[in-house]
Motif scaffolding. Sequence first.
Motif, PDB file in Angstrom:
ATOM      1  N   VAL A  14     -19.535   9.088   0.959  1.00 48.23           N
ATOM      2  CA  VAL A  14     -18.419   9.596   0.161  1.00 48.23           C
ATOM      3  C   VAL A  14     -17.380   8.496   0.066  1.00 48.23           C
ATOM      4  CG1 VAL A  14     -16.611  11.337   0.020  1.00 48.23           C
ATOM      5  CG2 VAL A  14     -18.852  11.929   0.971  1.00 48.23           C
ATOM      6  N   GLU A  15     -17.087   8.113  -1.141  1.00 49.24           N
ATOM      7  CA  GLU A  15     -16.083   7.087  -1.345  1.00 49.24           C
ATOM      8  C   GLU A  15     -14.721   7.763  -1.495  1.00 49.24           C
ATOM      9  OE1 GLU A  15     -16.855   4.050  -4.201  1.00 49.24           O
ATOM     10  OE2 GLU A  15     -19.007   4.235  -3.920  1.00 49.24           O
ATOM     11  N   PRO A  16     -13.744   7.306  -0.721  1.00 46.12           N
ATOM     12  CA  PRO A  16     -12.424   7.933  -0.837  1.00 46.12           C
ATOM     13  C   PRO A  16     -11.799   7.622  -2.197  1.00 46.12           C
ATOM     14  CG  PRO A  16     -12.326   6.031   0.603  1.00 46.12           C
ATOM     15  CD  PRO A  16     -13.771   6.235   0.240  1.00 46.12           C
ATOM     16  N   ASP A  17     -11.012   8.580  -2.674  1.00 47.66           N
ATOM     17  CA  ASP A  17     -10.305   8.385  -3.939  1.00 47.66           C
ATOM     18  C   ASP A  17      -9.259   7.289  -3.808  1.00 47.66           C
ATOM     19  OD1 ASP A  17     -11.785  10.374  -5.071  1.00 47.66           O
ATOM     20  OD2 ASP A  17     -10.278  11.927  -4.723  1.00 47.66           O
ATOM     21  N   HIS A  18      -8.830   7.100  -2.614  1.00 46.42           N
ATOM     22  CA  HIS A  18      -7.737   6.154  -2.396  1.00 46.42           C
ATOM     23  C   HIS A  18      -8.044   5.328  -1.153  1.00 46.42           C
ATOM     24  CE1 HIS A  18      -4.463   6.237   0.600  1.00 46.42           C
ATOM     25  NE2 HIS A  18      -3.755   5.622  -0.286  1.00 46.42           N
ATOM     26  N   ASP A  19      -7.882   4.054  -1.277  1.00 48.17           N
ATOM     27  CA  ASP A  19      -8.157   3.143  -0.167  1.00 48.17           C
ATOM     28  C   ASP A  19      -6.900   3.022   0.680  1.00 48.17           C
ATOM     29  OD1 ASP A  19      -8.869   1.151   1.572  1.00 48.17           O
ATOM     30  OD2 ASP A  19      -9.072  -0.409   0.051  1.00 48.17           O
ATOM     31  N   PRO A  20      -6.921   3.532   1.921  1.00 42.85           N
ATOM     32  CA  PRO A  20      -5.715   3.473   2.753  1.00 42.85           C
ATOM     33  C   PRO A  20      -5.275   2.051   3.088  1.00 42.85           C
ATOM     34  CG  PRO A  20      -7.566   4.379   3.998  1.00 42.85           C
ATOM     35  CD  PRO A  20      -8.039   4.171   2.592  1.00 42.85           C
ATOM     36  N   ALA A  21      -6.175   1.087   2.957  1.00 42.39           N
ATOM     37  CA  ALA A  21      -5.809  -0.298   3.257  1.00 42.39           C
ATOM     38  C   ALA A  21      -5.229  -1.013   2.045  1.00 42.39           C
ATOM     39  CB  ALA A  21      -7.025  -1.058   3.766  1.00 42.39           C
ATOM     40  N   ALA A  22      -5.307  -0.375   0.891  1.00 41.42           N
ATOM     41  CA  ALA A  22      -4.788  -0.998  -0.334  1.00 41.42           C
ATOM     42  C   ALA A  22      -3.257  -0.943  -0.341  1.00 41.42           C
ATOM     43  CB  ALA A  22      -5.333  -0.282  -1.555  1.00 41.42           C
ATOM     44  N   PRO A  23      -2.617  -1.926  -0.990  1.00 40.77           N
ATOM     45  CA  PRO A  23      -1.157  -1.886  -1.088  1.00 40.77           C
ATOM     46  C   PRO A  23      -0.705  -0.617  -1.808  1.00 40.77           C
ATOM     47  CG  PRO A  23      -2.016  -3.996  -1.866  1.00 40.77           C
ATOM     48  CD  PRO A  23      -3.189  -3.088  -1.639  1.00 40.77           C
ATOM     49  N   ALA A  24       0.365  -0.046  -1.330  1.00 34.52           N
ATOM     50  CA  ALA A  24       0.903   1.173  -1.937  1.00 34.52           C
ATOM     51  C   ALA A  24       2.416   1.139  -1.860  1.00 34.52           C
ATOM     52  CB  ALA A  24       0.375   2.405  -1.205  1.00 34.52           C
ATOM     53  N   PRO A  25       3.084   1.573  -2.923  1.00 38.19           N
ATOM     54  CA  PRO A  25       4.552   1.616  -2.894  1.00 38.19           C
ATOM     55  C   PRO A  25       5.044   2.536  -1.778  1.00 38.19           C
ATOM     56  CG  PRO A  25       3.711   2.049  -5.101  1.00 38.19           C
ATOM     57  CD  PRO A  25       2.537   2.029  -4.172  1.00 38.19           C
ATOM     58  N   ASP A  49       5.827  -3.860  -2.433  1.00 41.36           N
ATOM     59  CA  ASP A  49       5.036  -2.645  -2.628  1.00 41.36           C
ATOM     60  C   ASP A  49       3.642  -2.938  -3.185  1.00 41.36           C
ATOM     61  OD1 ASP A  49       7.095  -1.086  -1.709  1.00 41.36           O
ATOM     62  OD2 ASP A  49       7.723  -0.381  -3.681  1.00 41.36           O
ATOM     63  N   HIS A  50       3.493  -4.024  -3.889  1.00 44.50           N
ATOM     64  CA  HIS A  50       2.229  -4.318  -4.560  1.00 44.50           C
ATOM     65  C   HIS A  50       1.433  -5.408  -3.850  1.00 44.50           C
ATOM     66  CE1 HIS A  50       3.938  -1.815  -7.634  1.00 44.50           C
ATOM     67  NE2 HIS A  50       4.990  -2.601  -7.662  1.00 44.50           N
ATOM     68  N   LEU A  51       1.892  -5.804  -2.669  1.00 40.76           N
ATOM     69  CA  LEU A  51       1.221  -6.864  -1.923  1.00 40.76           C
ATOM     70  C   LEU A  51       0.565  -6.297  -0.675  1.00 40.76           C
ATOM     71  CD1 LEU A  51       4.060  -9.553  -1.990  1.00 40.76           C
ATOM     72  CD2 LEU A  51       2.001  -9.519  -3.405  1.00 40.76           C
ATOM     73  N   ALA A  52      -0.465  -6.986  -0.213  1.00 36.99           N
ATOM     74  CA  ALA A  52      -1.049  -6.637   1.079  1.00 36.99           C
ATOM     75  C   ALA A  52      -0.020  -6.971   2.156  1.00 36.99           C
ATOM     76  CB  ALA A  52      -2.333  -7.424   1.297  1.00 36.99           C
ATOM     77  N   THR A  53      -0.174  -6.400   3.305  1.00 35.72           N
ATOM     78  CA  THR A  53       0.796  -6.574   4.386  1.00 35.72           C
ATOM     79  C   THR A  53       1.076  -8.037   4.706  1.00 35.72           C
ATOM     80  OG1 THR A  53      -0.020  -4.517   5.321  1.00 35.72           O
ATOM     81  CG2 THR A  53       1.358  -5.850   6.726  1.00 35.72           C
ATOM     82  N   ASP A  54       0.054  -8.881   4.657  1.00 32.73           N
ATOM     83  CA  ASP A  54       0.281 -10.280   4.990  1.00 32.73           C
ATOM     84  C   ASP A  54       1.134 -11.003   3.949  1.00 32.73           C
ATOM     85  OD1 ASP A  54      -1.645 -10.323   3.019  1.00 32.73           O
ATOM     86  OD2 ASP A  54      -2.991 -11.705   4.050  1.00 32.73           O
TER      87      ASP A  54
END
Length: 100
Positions: A14-25, A49-54
């Motif tokens: 099952v592929e999640p609708d949303h990737d928790p590791a993806a950048p999010a506002p 908000d649109h960048l990865a944590t690093d």
Amino acid sequence: MNDVVPEPSPEVPVEPDHDPAAPAPLQVPRTPTGNAEVDAGLERLGDADHLATDGHIEVYEDVHRGLRDALTALDVRPGPPAPSPSYDQRAPSPSYGTRS
């Protein structure tokens, strides 16, 4: 008696609708301060908000540098003239009730 064990069904990943590791506002409200330099820094924070944590550190350091420059500029701007030294000179209070 029938000892037939049903075969396990193949699991479909099952592929999640949303990737928790993806950048999010973060959806943090930014209230304007009325100071153009500070408000520009607050808006710049939205870039994280649109960048990865690093990638956040670059934005945070940029905003910090801008805020520090804005504060430093406050020290450079001329303010109202200081009151003259003779403005608040008061005569020394008499020493009532002192014994000599």
